[in-house]
Design a protein around this motif. Structure first.
Motif, PDB file in Angstrom:
ATOM      1  N   GLY A  48       5.815   4.031  -6.490  1.00  0.00           N
ATOM      2  CA  GLY A  48       4.388   3.898  -6.755  1.00  0.00           C
ATOM      3  C   GLY A  48       3.832   2.514  -6.475  1.00  0.00           C
ATOM      4  O   GLY A  48       2.920   2.054  -7.164  1.00  0.00           O
ATOM      5  N   MET A  49       4.348   1.841  -5.467  1.00  0.00           N
ATOM      6  CA  MET A  49       3.945   0.469  -5.168  1.00  0.00           C
ATOM      7  C   MET A  49       2.970   0.421  -3.993  1.00  0.00           C
ATOM      8  O   MET A  49       3.176  -0.307  -3.020  1.00  0.00           O
ATOM      9  CB  MET A  49       5.182  -0.392  -4.908  1.00  0.00           C
ATOM     10  CG  MET A  49       6.146  -0.406  -6.076  1.00  0.00           C
ATOM     11  SD  MET A  49       7.544  -1.470  -5.791  1.00  0.00           S
ATOM     12  CE  MET A  49       6.997  -2.900  -6.698  1.00  0.00           C
ATOM     13  N   GLU A  50       1.919   1.190  -4.080  1.00  0.00           N
ATOM     14  CA  GLU A  50       0.921   1.262  -3.011  1.00  0.00           C
ATOM     15  C   GLU A  50       0.328  -0.108  -2.694  1.00  0.00           C
ATOM     16  O   GLU A  50       0.101  -0.443  -1.540  1.00  0.00           O
ATOM     17  CB  GLU A  50      -0.194   2.243  -3.388  1.00  0.00           C
ATOM     18  CG  GLU A  50      -1.222   2.451  -2.311  1.00  0.00           C
ATOM     19  CD  GLU A  50      -0.656   3.095  -1.058  1.00  0.00           C
ATOM     20  OE1 GLU A  50      -1.085   2.701   0.049  1.00  0.00           O
ATOM     21  OE2 GLU A  50       0.209   3.961  -1.166  1.00  0.00           O
ATOM     22  N   ARG A  51       0.092  -0.897  -3.725  1.00  0.00           N
ATOM     23  CA  ARG A  51      -0.499  -2.227  -3.505  1.00  0.00           C
ATOM     24  C   ARG A  51       0.426  -3.112  -2.659  1.00  0.00           C
ATOM     25  O   ARG A  51      -0.034  -3.831  -1.777  1.00  0.00           O
ATOM     26  CB  ARG A  51      -0.797  -2.896  -4.839  1.00  0.00           C
ATOM     27  CG  ARG A  51      -1.533  -4.185  -4.689  1.00  0.00           C
ATOM     28  CD  ARG A  51      -2.042  -4.677  -6.017  1.00  0.00           C
ATOM     29  NE  ARG A  51      -2.669  -5.974  -5.812  1.00  0.00           N
ATOM     30  CZ  ARG A  51      -2.778  -6.888  -6.749  1.00  0.00           C
ATOM     31  NH1 ARG A  51      -2.346  -6.653  -7.959  1.00  0.00           N
ATOM     32  NH2 ARG A  51      -3.355  -8.034  -6.490  1.00  0.00           N
ATOM     33  N   LEU A  52       1.725  -3.043  -2.917  1.00  0.00           N
ATOM     34  CA  LEU A  52       2.678  -3.816  -2.123  1.00  0.00           C
ATOM     35  C   LEU A  52       2.698  -3.315  -0.680  1.00  0.00           C
ATOM     36  O   LEU A  52       2.727  -4.118   0.253  1.00  0.00           O
ATOM     37  CB  LEU A  52       4.084  -3.732  -2.720  1.00  0.00           C
ATOM     38  CG  LEU A  52       5.192  -4.433  -1.935  1.00  0.00           C
ATOM     39  CD1 LEU A  52       4.892  -5.924  -1.773  1.00  0.00           C
ATOM     40  CD2 LEU A  52       6.530  -4.220  -2.615  1.00  0.00           C
ATOM     41  N   VAL A  53       2.660  -2.009  -0.480  1.00  0.00           N
ATOM     42  CA  VAL A  53       2.630  -1.440   0.868  1.00  0.00           C
ATOM     43  C   VAL A  53       1.400  -1.950   1.619  1.00  0.00           C
ATOM     44  O   VAL A  53       1.486  -2.353   2.786  1.00  0.00           O
ATOM     45  CB  VAL A  53       2.653   0.103   0.812  1.00  0.00           C
ATOM     46  CG1 VAL A  53       2.426   0.708   2.193  1.00  0.00           C
ATOM     47  CG2 VAL A  53       3.980   0.592   0.238  1.00  0.00           C
ATOM     48  N   GLU A  54       0.267  -1.965   0.940  1.00  0.00           N
ATOM     49  CA  GLU A  54      -0.969  -2.488   1.561  1.00  0.00           C
ATOM     50  C   GLU A  54      -0.831  -3.961   1.876  1.00  0.00           C
ATOM     51  O   GLU A  54      -1.228  -4.428   2.938  1.00  0.00           O
ATOM     52  CB  GLU A  54      -2.150  -2.257   0.630  1.00  0.00           C
ATOM     53  CG  GLU A  54      -2.556  -0.804   0.491  1.00  0.00           C
ATOM     54  CD  GLU A  54      -3.640  -0.602  -0.543  1.00  0.00           C
ATOM     55  OE1 GLU A  54      -4.271  -1.594  -0.979  1.00  0.00           O
ATOM     56  OE2 GLU A  54      -3.840   0.560  -0.954  1.00  0.00           O
ATOM     57  N   GLU A  55      -0.240  -4.724   0.963  1.00  0.00           N
ATOM     58  CA  GLU A  55      -0.064  -6.149   1.172  1.00  0.00           C
ATOM     59  C   GLU A  55       0.859  -6.433   2.372  1.00  0.00           C
ATOM     60  O   GLU A  55       0.664  -7.413   3.105  1.00  0.00           O
ATOM     61  CB  GLU A  55       0.530  -6.796  -0.079  1.00  0.00           C
ATOM     62  CG  GLU A  55       0.636  -8.286  -0.020  1.00  0.00           C
ATOM     63  CD  GLU A  55       1.142  -8.891  -1.324  1.00  0.00           C
ATOM     64  OE1 GLU A  55       1.874  -9.891  -1.254  1.00  0.00           O
ATOM     65  OE2 GLU A  55       0.808  -8.360  -2.388  1.00  0.00           O
TER      66      GLU A  55
END
Length: 62
Positions: free
Chosen positions: A51-58
């Protein structure tokens, strides 16, 4: 890193034997081993398992 002939990063070799170091000279199926994880697998794990969508976006993954 695992890179194709176009210079694109496909993944990472994260497990190999010391004998794999001589792959620059030739691959011997009896003693060489390389375990590779693709960038797609890492992306799927980060996004869908952890659930690390923010890291994927980063990381800039689309």
């Amino acid at each position: 890193p695992v890179v194709n002939e176009a210079g694109e990063i496909l993944g990472a070799n994260f497990d190999s034997t010391v004998l794999t170091q001589r792959n620059a000279y030739g691959y011997d199926v009896r003693v060489n081993r390389s375990v590779i994880v693709t960038t797609g697998a890492v992306t799927a794990a980060l996004r869908d398992v952890y659930g690390m969508e923010r890291l994927v976006e980063e990381l800039g993954v689309e």
